[in-house]
Design a protein around this motif. Structure first.
Motif, PDB file in Angstrom:
ATOM      1  N   ARG A   1      36.316  27.009  43.291  1.00  0.00           N
ATOM      2  CA  ARG A   1      37.307  26.953  42.227  1.00  0.00           C
ATOM      3  C   ARG A   1      37.909  28.326  42.012  1.00  0.00           C
ATOM      4  O   ARG A   1      37.181  29.316  41.901  1.00  0.00           O
ATOM      5  N   ILE A   2      39.211  28.398  42.005  1.00  0.00           N
ATOM      6  CA  ILE A   2      39.931  29.575  41.540  1.00  0.00           C
ATOM      7  C   ILE A   2      40.861  29.085  40.445  1.00  0.00           C
ATOM      8  O   ILE A   2      41.717  28.247  40.678  1.00  0.00           O
ATOM      9  N   GLY A   3      40.659  29.574  39.236  1.00  0.00           N
ATOM     10  CA  GLY A   3      41.414  29.083  38.085  1.00  0.00           C
ATOM     11  C   GLY A   3      42.897  29.369  38.189  1.00  0.00           C
ATOM     12  O   GLY A   3      43.346  30.106  39.073  1.00  0.00           O
TER      13      GLY A   3
ATOM     14  N   HIS B   1      45.063  37.432  34.940  1.00  0.00           N
ATOM     15  CA  HIS B   1      45.617  37.685  33.618  1.00  0.00           C
ATOM     16  C   HIS B   1      44.856  36.981  32.498  1.00  0.00           C
ATOM     17  O   HIS B   1      45.190  37.144  31.329  1.00  0.00           O
ATOM     18  N   SER B   2      43.875  36.169  32.846  1.00  0.00           N
ATOM     19  CA  SER B   2      43.133  35.441  31.820  1.00  0.00           C
ATOM     20  C   SER B   2      41.646  35.575  32.100  1.00  0.00           C
ATOM     21  O   SER B   2      41.223  36.380  32.924  1.00  0.00           O
ATOM     22  N   GLU B   3      40.852  34.770  31.427  1.00  0.00           N
ATOM     23  CA  GLU B   3      39.404  34.813  31.629  1.00  0.00           C
ATOM     24  C   GLU B   3      38.937  33.731  32.590  1.00  0.00           C
ATOM     25  O   GLU B   3      37.758  33.382  32.619  1.00  0.00           O
ATOM     26  N   GLU B   4      39.860  33.198  33.389  1.00  0.00           N
ATOM     27  CA  GLU B   4      39.495  32.172  34.361  1.00  0.00           C
ATOM     28  C   GLU B   4      38.555  32.763  35.412  1.00  0.00           C
ATOM     29  O   GLU B   4      38.781  33.847  35.943  1.00  0.00           O
ATOM     30  N   CYS B   5      37.504  32.037  35.736  1.00  0.00           N
ATOM     31  CA  CYS B   5      36.510  32.532  36.682  1.00  0.00           C
ATOM     32  C   CYS B   5      36.830  32.106  38.106  1.00  0.00           C
ATOM     33  O   CYS B   5      37.659  31.236  38.349  1.00  0.00           O
ATOM     34  N   VAL B   6      36.155  32.749  39.031  1.00  0.00           N
ATOM     35  CA  VAL B   6      36.229  32.397  40.442  1.00  0.00           C
ATOM     36  C   VAL B   6      34.831  31.968  40.869  1.00  0.00           C
ATOM     37  O   VAL B   6      33.857  32.687  40.635  1.00  0.00           O
ATOM     38  N   VAL B   7      34.717  30.794  41.462  1.00  0.00           N
ATOM     39  CA  VAL B   7      33.430  30.289  41.937  1.00  0.00           C
ATOM     40  C   VAL B   7      33.542  30.066  43.433  1.00  0.00           C
ATOM     41  O   VAL B   7      34.508  29.459  43.918  1.00  0.00           O
ATOM     42  N   LEU B   8      32.577  30.574  44.183  1.00  0.00           N
ATOM     43  CA  LEU B   8      32.608  30.369  45.634  1.00  0.00           C
ATOM     44  C   LEU B   8      31.200  30.160  46.165  1.00  0.00           C
ATOM     45  O   LEU B   8      30.200  30.490  45.515  1.00  0.00           O
TER      46      LEU B   8
END
Length: 358
Positions: A137-139, A144-151
């Motif tokens: 997941r890449i938000g 520019h936000s607090e969206e996380c990156v999951v790999l």
């Protein structure tokens, strides 16, 4: 004077009300049209802010076999190919699908970074001991936000699998689990959903890093395995639900024979309180976009002329072992259980990205 041609009237299009220009700009689902709209004049540009773009249909980013900088995209809306120079992507493998930013991976330095392929803005992430990562997941806007990156991926010595979470606020990676992981997993609302080799789905709370559920696979009859000995299982977050999307496919099958079975995860099951998969025949107004590694969902309400309850996916065609893989881009109508071939000239496979100028 007799015979004189009437003088053509000219219109000052820059004088259109800002409210009307904003309404028009919000109905441009292809980023190239949005860019052209902004280029008309200063008034139009100020009415179509990059910080508030209209909902965008995904572009298909072609996989490249040389690590040169130019990137090729196919627009679903216009049916056109766009080639974008991207010096920052040189020497890196591209990983998706994604919103706004794609993942870059350098197999020599192990550098992981995020790249907006339209603006060529690159942000290097902290070092993580991982080889060949695949984003789960890449938000919509991890910069520019607090969206996380999951790999997920393998450790650099290939001895173990790694699931990791990058949080922009802390600006560091958190290794959630070290285990055998696979592609086509999903992340949603603090939970990571893993495809196990057994067909079961493991649900991990990323805060506590504990397994909270093990969900058994649907009955074999539901998977209809005798019709398709080969296939791929995707876990996709769609409108707040986790879907188990099984593509029945084989490179020897014709396009028309590819089909899907879809289940929705019920965590509050009445079946003894145990979570289970519930077979469904519709995903409503949602559209799924799948590549070889993962997928995401958008609503058709934002895109006039595009029907929901459908899946855009890649169909691997029979190939020579000495040649690169050859793919067709297809659309599956869930209600009709029918697959159609799309006229996409890109055949090397690739990934989806929601284009953005941010």
């Amino acid at each position: 004077m007799a015979g004189t041609l009437p003088v053509a009237r000219t219109h000052d299009w820059s004088g259109l009300p800002s409210e009307l220009l904003q309404i028009i700009a919000r109905k441009l689902p292809d980023i190239s049209d949005f860019v052209n709209f902004r280029a008309v004049c200063t008034t139009w540009r100020s009415s179509a802010l990059v910080s508030n773009p209209p909902p965008q249909l995904p572009w298909f980013l072609q996989r490249r076999y040389s690590l040169q900088g130019d990137l090729s995209f196919y627009s679903l809306f216009s049916g056109k190919i766009h080639t974008v120079p991207s010096p920052n992507s040189s020497g890196n493998w591209l990983k998706g699908p994604a919103h706004d930013y794609i993942l870059l991976y350098n197999a020599t330095s192990y550098e992981i970074s995020l790249l907006n392929p339209l603006t060529d803005r690159k942000v290097v992430l902290p070092f993580l001991d991982i080889a060949g990562p695949c984003p789960v997941r890449i938000g919509p806007d991890p910069i520019h936000s607090e969206e996380c990156v999951v790999l997920s991926g393998n450790s650099s010595d290939f001895k173990t699998g790694i699931l990791a979470l990058y949080q922009p606020v802390e600006r560091d990676w958190v290794v959630i689990e070290e285990c055998s992981l696979h592609n086509r997993d999903a992340y949603y609302n603090g939970m990571y959903f893993v495809n196990e080799e057994t067909g079961a789905t493991k649900v991990i709370n990323v805060v506590t890093r504990k397994v909270v559920h093990i969900v058994l696979p649907p009955p074999e009859d539901d998977n209809d395995c005798h019709h398709s000995p080969r296939g791929m299982t995707y876990l996709v977050q769609s409108a707040g639900d986790i879907l188990r999307v099984f593509l029945h496919d084989d490179e020897l099958l014709q396009v028309k024979d590819s089909h899907f079975h879809i289940h929705r995860l019920d965590l509050a099951s009445e079946n003894g309180g145990k979570p289970c998969w519930v077979k469904i025949s519709s995903i409503g107004d949602q559209i799924l976009f799948l590549d070889q590694d993962s997928g995401f969902s958008l609503s058709c309400k934002d895109f006039s002329g595009f029907r929901g309850n459908s899946i855009y996916f890649l169909k691997l065609q029979s190939q020579d072992i000495y040649e690169p893989p050859f793919y067709f881009l297809c659309r599956y109508d869930i209600e009709q259980a029918r697959t159609e071939l799309l006229a996409c000239p890109l055949s090397n496979g690739g990934t989806w990205i929601v284009p953005s100028l941010r």
